[in-house]
Design a protein around this motif. Structure first.
Motif, PDB file in Angstrom:
ATOM      1  N   ALA A  23       8.413  -1.301 -30.861  1.00 54.32           N
ATOM      2  CA  ALA A  23       7.136  -2.053 -30.900  1.00 54.32           C
ATOM      3  C   ALA A  23       6.212  -1.304 -30.314  1.00 54.32           C
ATOM      4  CB  ALA A  23       7.083  -3.503 -30.869  1.00 54.32           C
ATOM      5  N   VAL A  24       6.497  -1.165 -28.964  1.00 57.99           N
ATOM      6  CA  VAL A  24       5.278  -0.299 -28.073  1.00 57.99           C
ATOM      7  C   VAL A  24       4.925   1.162 -28.458  1.00 57.99           C
ATOM      8  CG1 VAL A  24       4.803   0.238 -25.686  1.00 57.99           C
ATOM      9  CG2 VAL A  24       6.048  -1.914 -26.376  1.00 57.99           C
ATOM     10  N   ILE A  25       5.962   1.785 -28.798  1.00 55.80           N
ATOM     11  CA  ILE A  25       5.617   3.230 -28.908  1.00 55.80           C
ATOM     12  C   ILE A  25       4.550   3.337 -30.235  1.00 55.80           C
ATOM     13  CG2 ILE A  25       6.550   5.472 -29.797  1.00 55.80           C
ATOM     14  CD1 ILE A  25       8.956   4.739 -27.677  1.00 55.80           C
ATOM     15  N   PRO A  26       4.982   2.590 -31.401  1.00 54.81           N
ATOM     16  CA  PRO A  26       3.900   2.993 -32.590  1.00 54.81           C
ATOM     17  C   PRO A  26       2.652   2.311 -32.304  1.00 54.81           C
ATOM     18  CG  PRO A  26       6.198   2.204 -33.213  1.00 54.81           C
ATOM     19  CD  PRO A  26       6.241   2.023 -32.014  1.00 54.81           C
ATOM     20  N   LEU A  27       2.454   1.313 -31.470  1.00 49.46           N
ATOM     21  CA  LEU A  27       1.346   0.885 -31.184  1.00 49.46           C
ATOM     22  C   LEU A  27       0.618   1.500 -30.113  1.00 49.46           C
ATOM     23  CD1 LEU A  27      -0.333  -1.898 -31.044  1.00 49.46           C
ATOM     24  CD2 LEU A  27       0.563  -2.607 -29.019  1.00 49.46           C
ATOM     25  N   VAL A  28       1.078   2.250 -29.359  1.00 48.63           N
ATOM     26  CA  VAL A  28       0.294   3.208 -28.766  1.00 48.63           C
ATOM     27  C   VAL A  28      -0.231   4.372 -29.580  1.00 48.63           C
ATOM     28  CG1 VAL A  28       0.591   4.853 -26.707  1.00 48.63           C
ATOM     29  CG2 VAL A  28       1.371   2.750 -26.345  1.00 48.63           C
ATOM     30  N   MET A  29       0.636   4.746 -30.385  1.00 48.24           N
ATOM     31  CA  MET A  29       0.458   5.717 -31.162  1.00 48.24           C
ATOM     32  C   MET A  29      -0.743   5.530 -32.209  1.00 48.24           C
ATOM     33  SD  MET A  29       4.169   7.463 -32.174  1.00 48.24           S
ATOM     34  CE  MET A  29       3.847   8.558 -33.538  1.00 48.24           C
ATOM     35  N   PHE A  30      -0.551   4.443 -32.909  1.00 44.23           N
ATOM     36  CA  PHE A  30      -1.620   3.937 -33.658  1.00 44.23           C
ATOM     37  C   PHE A  30      -2.978   4.082 -33.046  1.00 44.23           C
ATOM     38  CE2 PHE A  30       1.907   2.097 -36.416  1.00 44.23           C
ATOM     39  CZ  PHE A  30       2.079   3.433 -37.243  1.00 44.23           C
TER      40      PHE A  30
END
Length: 70
Positions: A23-30
């Protein structure tokens, strides 16, 4: 019997914590992508902080998983 339930509880928490980076990694990427966020994109200092926190989460989860297995 109580020892088994404690082990299962700890193991279930380890499995739940392993889902956090997904959840955290895609959130930071987006939120760091200017094409998606436009003018609301994260500033550089926040991107660096977010990636630092995400890497700490992944590192701690790896350590937790190794501690649980061994």
């Amino acid at each position: 019997m109580a020892r088994i339930s404690v082990n299962l509880r700890v193991f279930s928490q380890v499995i739940l914590s392993l889902q956090l980076p997904f959840a955290v990694i895609p959130l930071v990427m987006f939120t760091s992508n200017r094409n998606l966020m436009g003018e609301l994109v994260n500033p550089f200092w926040l991107k660096a902080l977010a990636w630092l926190v995400a890497s700490i989460i992944v590192g701690l989860n790896s350590w937790l998983l190794l501690q649980t297995i061994f």
